[in-house]
Design a protein around this motif. Structure first.
Motif, mmCIF file in Angstrom:
data_model
loop_
_atom_site.group_PDB
_atom_site.id
_atom_site.type_symbol
_atom_site.label_atom_id
_atom_site.label_comp_id
_atom_site.label_asym_id
_atom_site.label_seq_id
_atom_site.Cartn_x
_atom_site.Cartn_y
_atom_site.Cartn_z
ATOM 1 N N ALA A 180 0.810 -1.230 0.000
ATOM 2 C CA ALA A 180 0.000 0.000 0.000
ATOM 3 C C ALA A 180 0.842 1.278 0.000
ATOM 4 O O ALA A 180 0.298 2.369 0.061
ATOM 5 C CB ALA A 180 -0.933 -0.008 1.211
ATOM 6 N N ARG B 46 -1.633 2.003 -2.900
ATOM 7 C CA ARG B 46 -1.882 3.246 -2.157
ATOM 8 C C ARG B 46 -3.251 3.824 -2.541
ATOM 9 O O ARG B 46 -4.018 4.275 -1.685
ATOM 10 C CB ARG B 46 -0.765 4.249 -2.454
ATOM 11 N N ALA C 39 -5.962 1.857 -0.861
ATOM 12 C CA ALA C 39 -6.071 2.192 0.566
ATOM 13 C C ALA C 39 -6.821 3.513 0.742
ATOM 14 O O ALA C 39 -7.706 3.632 1.596
ATOM 15 C CB ALA C 39 -4.676 2.273 1.191
ATOM 16 N N CYS D 235 -2.341 -0.423 6.262
ATOM 17 C CA CYS D 235 -1.529 -0.378 5.034
ATOM 18 C C CYS D 235 -0.252 -1.173 5.284
ATOM 19 O O CYS D 235 0.571 -0.788 6.123
ATOM 20 C CB CYS D 235 -1.178 1.062 4.692
ATOM 21 N N ASP E 274 3.360 -2.825 3.952
ATOM 22 C CA ASP E 274 4.385 -2.766 2.906
ATOM 23 C C ASP E 274 5.719 -3.124 3.535
ATOM 24 O O ASP E 274 5.855 -3.149 4.755
ATOM 25 C CB ASP E 274 4.451 -1.373 2.255
ATOM 26 N N VAL F 19 1.297 6.938 4.432
ATOM 27 C CA VAL F 19 0.250 6.858 5.459
ATOM 28 C C VAL F 19 0.114 8.203 6.186
ATOM 29 O O VAL F 19 -0.991 8.644 6.503
ATOM 30 C CB VAL F 19 0.525 5.688 6.428
ATOM 31 N N ALA G 191 -5.990 5.721 8.311
ATOM 32 C CA ALA G 191 -5.004 4.779 7.759
ATOM 33 C C ALA G 191 -3.906 4.512 8.788
ATOM 34 O O ALA G 191 -3.551 5.393 9.574
ATOM 35 C CB ALA G 191 -4.400 5.358 6.491
#
Ligand code: NAD
Length: 253
Positions: free
Chosen positions: A15, A21, A24, A36, A38, A48, A58
Motif C-alpha cells: 500500500a 496506495r 487504501a 496499510c 508494505d 500513510v 489509515a
C-alpha cells in the motif's frame, strides 16, 4: 464519496505506492479503517502520514507478506489495534523481474512467487480467521491482464498472475460457505511509478494507441473496482476475475 464501507476493517498489502496506495485511500474514503502493509518503510510512513493528514483512517504496518509467521502476527496486531476483526483484504504486493524462459533463474523465480503468491495466500489464511468470526468478508486479489494473455520476456510475471487466478478460485471454494467472497481483478496498463519506469514514453504511447479505450488506466480506476467488490453491492460475486483494462484483453492487445 459514499460511506458503504463504514466501520469495516480493511487490510491492503503493497500500500506504500501505486495501485495499492490508491486502493487504501479509496477504501478509507468510503469509511473503512485501513491497515496499510508494505516492506518499504521509506515509502510507507510518508504515504500513510499524508493519508492521515487528509483525514483518512489509515495505519502503517511494516510487514514482509511472503513470511507466514510475520503476516499472522501482523493480522492479530491489526485486530488488537483497530478493535474489530478484519473483513476486507486486498492482496496487491508485487516484486518482479522481467525475464525470458532462457534467462529466468531460481532466486528470481522464488522471490516472485514468495511475494506475489505466498504473499497473497498467507494474508488470506490469517484474515479468514477473523472474517469467519466477523461472519462475512471480502478478499480481492490484484492479478493482471498477464493472467489471461501472454507477454514476451515475462515468464515469472505471467506464471504468477495466472497462479493468482487459480488461488482465487480455490480460496473462493473453501471460504464461500463461511460468507467470505474471494475475487480477483485483472488490470491492464495502469499509470504507476512501476509501469512508467518500465517503458519509455514512446512505447507507452504506442501500447496505449491499440487499447480499445485508447489510453492507460489510472490507479483510481482499479481502486473503484476494489471498493465495489468489497461492498455488499457485489454480494453474489465470488471466485470471479474481472478485467479492468480498457478492453485490451478482448482486443488481444
Ligand atoms: N501498474 C500496472 O500497469 C499493473 C497492471 C496489472 C497489474 N498490476 C498489479 O497491481 C499491483 C500493484 O502494481 P503497482 O504498479 O502499483 O506496483 P508497485 O511495484 O508500485 O507496488 C508494489 C508494492 O508492493 C510492495 N512490496 C514488495 N514486496 C513486498 C513484500 N515482500 N511485502 C510487502 N510489500 C511488498 C512494494 O514495496 C510496493 O509498494 C501488482 O500486483 C501488479 O502486478 C499492475
Amino acid at each position: 464519496m459514499s460511506a458503504r464501507l463504514q466501520h469495516r476493517i480493511a487490510v491492503v498489502t503493497g500500500a506504500a505506492r501505486g495501485i495499492g496506495r490508491s486502493i487504501a485511500e479509496r477504501l478509507a474514503a468510503e469509511g473503512a479503517r485501513v491497515a496499510c502493509l508494505d516492506i518499504r518503510a521509506d515509502l510507507l510512513e510518508p504515504a500513510v502520514g499524508e493519508m492521515r493528514k487528509g483525514g483518512l483512517d489509515a495505519h502503517a504496518y511494516l510487514v514482509d507478506v511472503g513470511k507466514r509467521d510475520e503476516v499472522h502476527a501482523a493480522m492479530q496486531r491489526i485486530e488488537a489495534d483497530l478493535g474489530d476483526p478484519v473483513s476486507i483484504l486486498v492482496n496487491n504486493a508485487l516484486w518482479v523481474r522481467y525475464q525470458a524462459i532462457e534467462d529466468i533463474d531460481e532466486a528470481t523465480l522464488d522471490r516472485i512467487f514468495a511475494v506475489g503468491l505466498k504473499g497473497y495466500i498467507w494474508p488470506t489464511q490469517a484474515a479468514a480467521v477473523q472474517m469467519k468470526r466477523h461472519g462475512s468478508g471480502a478478499v480481492i486479489n490484484i492479478s493482471s491482464q498477464a493472467a489471461l494473455v501472454a507477454f514476451e520476456k515475462a515468464i515469472g510475471y505471467c506464471s504468477l498472475k495466472a497462479a493468482v487466478g487459480g488461488f482465487t478460485r480455490a480460496a473462493a471454494m473453501d471460504l464461500g460457505p463461511h460468507g467470505i467472497r474471494v475475487n480477483a481483478i485483472a488490470p491492464g496498463m495502469i499509470e504507476t511509478p512501476a509501469s512508467l519506469g518500465k517503458f519509455d514514453q514512446a512505447s507507452l504511447l504506442a501500447r496505449a494507441r491499440v487499447i480499445p479505450s485508447r489510453r492507460m488506466g489510472q490507479p483510481s480506476e482499479i481502486a473503484s473496482v476494489v471498493a465495489f467488490l468489497a461492498s455488499d453491492e457485489a454480494s453474489y460475486i465470488n471466485g470471479a476475475m474481472l478485467t479492468a483494462d480498457g478492453g485490451a484483453t478482448i482486443a488481444g492487445t
